[in-house]
Design a protein around this motif. Structure first.
Motif, short mmCIF file in Angstrom:
data_model
loop_
_atom_site.label_atom_id
_atom_site.label_comp_id
_atom_site.label_asym_id
_atom_site.label_seq_id
_atom_site.Cartn_x
_atom_site.Cartn_y
_atom_site.Cartn_z
N LEU A 300 -6.01 5.07 -6.56
CA LEU A 300 -6.13 4.22 -5.38
C LEU A 300 -7.12 4.76 -4.36
O LEU A 300 -7.21 4.24 -3.24
CB LEU A 300 -4.75 4.05 -4.72
CG LEU A 300 -3.63 3.54 -5.62
CD1 LEU A 300 -2.32 3.47 -4.85
CD2 LEU A 300 -3.98 2.18 -6.22
N ASP A 315 -5.29 -2.18 -6.50
CA ASP A 315 -4.99 -2.16 -5.06
C ASP A 315 -3.89 -3.15 -4.70
O ASP A 315 -3.34 -3.11 -3.60
CB ASP A 315 -6.26 -2.49 -4.25
CG ASP A 315 -7.18 -1.30 -4.12
OD1 ASP A 315 -6.72 -0.16 -4.35
OD2 ASP A 315 -8.37 -1.50 -3.80
N ARG A 320 0.94 -3.33 -9.48
CA ARG A 320 1.55 -2.03 -9.78
C ARG A 320 3.04 -2.18 -10.09
O ARG A 320 3.56 -1.55 -11.02
CB ARG A 320 1.32 -1.06 -8.60
CG ARG A 320 -0.16 -0.85 -8.27
CD ARG A 320 -0.39 0.35 -7.39
NE ARG A 320 0.21 0.26 -6.08
CZ ARG A 320 -0.39 -0.24 -5.00
NH1 ARG A 320 -1.63 -0.73 -5.10
NH2 ARG A 320 0.21 -0.27 -3.81
N THR A 472 -3.39 10.38 -6.75
CA THR A 472 -3.66 8.94 -6.75
C THR A 472 -4.55 8.51 -5.58
O THR A 472 -5.12 7.42 -5.62
CB THR A 472 -2.36 8.12 -6.68
OG1 THR A 472 -1.74 8.34 -5.41
CG2 THR A 472 -1.41 8.50 -7.80
N TYR A 474 -3.21 7.92 -2.74
CA TYR A 474 -2.30 7.08 -1.96
C TYR A 474 -2.26 7.55 -0.50
O TYR A 474 -2.25 8.75 -0.22
CB TYR A 474 -0.90 7.17 -2.56
CG TYR A 474 0.22 6.57 -1.73
CD1 TYR A 474 0.31 5.20 -1.53
CD2 TYR A 474 1.19 7.39 -1.15
CE1 TYR A 474 1.34 4.64 -0.79
CE2 TYR A 474 2.24 6.85 -0.41
CZ TYR A 474 2.30 5.48 -0.23
OH TYR A 474 3.34 4.94 0.51
N ASP A 509 5.66 0.90 -2.36
CA ASP A 509 4.20 0.86 -2.50
C ASP A 509 3.78 1.09 -3.95
O ASP A 509 2.69 0.67 -4.35
CB ASP A 509 3.55 1.90 -1.61
CG ASP A 509 3.67 1.56 -0.12
OD1 ASP A 509 4.04 0.42 0.20
OD2 ASP A 509 3.40 2.45 0.72
N PRO A 511 2.56 3.68 -5.91
CA PRO A 511 1.31 4.27 -6.37
C PRO A 511 1.49 5.00 -7.70
O PRO A 511 0.51 5.33 -8.37
CB PRO A 511 0.95 5.25 -5.25
CG PRO A 511 2.28 5.65 -4.69
CD PRO A 511 3.13 4.42 -4.77
#
Length: 548
Positions: A300, A315, A320, A472, A474, A509, A511
């Protein structure tokens, strides 16, 4: 610590050649054991580095743990005991420590270990120019993060050698696991006179790899083996029974299983998946606790040079989540991994117990069997109904152990359940570590994390924006704020609640895609005695011996 454990026709051809070189390089194991105490352990991959300030892999961590000793050392239950420090004083509610070093502690070249060696090593790891992945592990020190961010000078960091045998340490906040953390690799001492002369190469040569633990490096034959011998200057050398400790780096399961069966290797981890159930049933393999998570991560990082269509897809949080929900983790551990692992339904695994006796893991963020219907719905909401228009994404993984089989299983699930295409790219462990650290991988990467200390924070602070182990890229300010708040919190209940809130954000989220909780499946020859493995997957040989 970044976890990586150890395709098939080529492997079968090369295994004979590799084992043959192992035989000629080490000699007959039976002959060796008749003349000296010697054990050979297969690391499963050639360490990228064995520099305590730069390493972030489990392979390098095991080597370092047996070559170096910190202010404290830990037992099989990860409880801290005096190491190079014979005692310490604690004050200011746990924010101030004074460590008193042993005067008989020496380096492998005979020189005395001093408090200045610790001060130098800690400040070196924090120095911005060192670019240590684990610099954030020293943010517990007063002004540690500020120094790493070029906001204060080195002399303002909360570690000071007041004389050769006294180390004064100031922390930002009380840290209940600090004494255990001192046994971690980044807190090992280093010799400035050696490291400063060759910062990039000192840890590659036996002549300059000076250590203060039970074993000293004799030879390192890259991509073959590392040979260590008993350190004659180790302060506690009377407990060390091994004359020689050899690490092989066979990364193909067929190869290292054959080496174990023929007696050329005494200990292996992660035997071939198809053999594991039988080996466990017959008692030829055993499982050991390992507080860790096997996971996939999305790249990301906005600075990563990704295909625009791939970057756009990843994104999208619904993409995800869809990928995560399309995976049947129950099937994965039962039919692919086959070692009794537990499907992951959170990032922090079970085994982190608070002061109230309760496990930190209280919530399952998704079903282990997945939810294909919801996954399809989320993918459609993201703009890719039935996978239409979805770009092909690359999945990179290190080619050792069961990783290829796991990647192929995930590839098939995503195609079947979401109608999306994933290409697979197998690389050597060093390349995998390099690409994930620099975030240059093209889409999704395999990864794993074993706890560095017995607290949930070891699984959570790695995802703050500035963490060197945030593979990642993130970033979420609300998450960062909660982690900082939890680190400063002295009330245990409130602290755990803040960490739970942080994990809520992380799993929302998404990630990363947690797949299963680690354990260690290991085959050990019956004559090997005295080793112990912590739940952090660090194997210690300090008191190991061969029962002849």
């Amino acid at each position: 610590m970044l976890k990586g454990r150890k395709s098939k026709i080529v492997a079968l051809i090369t295994s004979t050649l590799v084992i043959g070189s192992l035989l000629s390089g080490c000699g007959s194991q039976s002959t060796t054991k008749n003349t000296q105490q010697a054990i050979t352990y297969n690391l499963g991959a050639n360490p990228k580095t064995i520099d305590p300030g730069l390493n972030s892999s489990v392979e390098g961590g095991i080597v370092i743990a047996n070559a170096f000793e910190g202010l404290t050392e830990v037992d099989a239950n990860n409880q801290p005991h005096p190491g190079i420090a014979k005692s310490w004083d604690e004050s200011d509610g746990g924010k101030h420590y004074v460590f008193h070093l042993r005067k008989n502690a020496k380096w492998s070249d005979g020189k005395v270990v001093t408090a200045k060696d610790f001060e130098y090593a800690w400040k070196r790891a924090l120095a911005p120019e060192t670019a240590s992945d684990y610099a954030y592990q020293l943010y517990y020190l007063k002004n540690g993060e500020a120094y790493n961010g070029n906001k204060v000078s080195a002399d303002q960091v909360g570690v000071k050698a007041t004389d050769d045998y006294t180390l004064d340490v100031q922390l930002e906040n009380p840290t209940p696991y600090f004494l255990s953390l001192l046994a971690f690799q980044t807190y090992m001492p280093l010799r400035q006179d050696i490291v400063s002369k060759n910062a990039n190469g000192w840890a590659l040569k036996a002549s300059t790899y000076v250590s203060d633990g039970a074993f000293k490096l004799q030879t390192w034959k890259q991509n073959s083996k590392l040979e260590f011998v008993k350190n004659p200057y180790y302060w506690n050398k009377s407990v060390v029974k091994l004359d020689k400790l050899t690490y092989t780096v066979l990364n193909d399961a067929t190869s290292y299983m054959s080496a174990f069966e023929s007696g050329q290797v005494d200990i292996i981890d992660t035997p071939p998946a198809e053999q594991t159930p039988t080996l466990l049933k017959q008692g030829k393999a055993k499982t050991y606790p390992n507080i860790g998570t096997y996971y996939y991560g999305f790249n990301l990082d906005p600075k990563a040079k990704l295909d625009p269509a791939v970057a756009k897809a990843m994104d999208n949080v619904n993409v995800r989540k869809a990928i995560s929900l399309a995976i049947d983790r129950n099937s994965l551990v039962k039919n692919v991994v086959k070692g009794g692992q537990i499907p992951s339904t959170s990032f922090v695994p079970s085994g982190m117990v608070g002061s109230d006796g309760k496990d930190f893991k209280q919530k399952e963020y998704f079903q282990a069997k997945g939810d294909v219907s919801q996954a399809k719905q989320l993918l459609s909401q993201a703009g890719y109904p039935d996978g239409k228009g979805f770009p092909t994404i690359e999945l990179m993984y290190n080619s050792d152990g069961n990783n290829p089989d796991i990647a192929q299983a995930i590839q098939a699930m995503l195609k079947k359940n979401l109608n999306i295409n994933v290409t697979l790219r197998a690389v050597e462990r060093k390349i995998q570590l390099d690409e994930t650290t620099k975030r240059t991988y093209a889409g999704i990467s395999r990864n794993g994390w074993s706890a560095d200390y017995a607290d949930p924070m070891t699984f959570l602070d790695m995802w703050v924006t500035s963490s060197g182990n945030n593979v990642t890229g993130y970033s979420n300010p609300a998450y960062d704020k909660l982690i900082a708040k939890a680190k400063a919190e002295t009330d245990t209940t409130k602290r755990f609640d803040e960490m739970h809130q942080a994990e809520d954000i992380l799993m929302n989220d998404m990630p990363v895609v947690p797949l299963y909780e680690y354990n260690v499946v290991s085959c050990i020859k019956s004559y090997v005695k005295g080793t112990y493995r912590t739940p952090m997957d660090v194997l210690y040989f300090t008191k190991a011996y061969v029962q002849k």
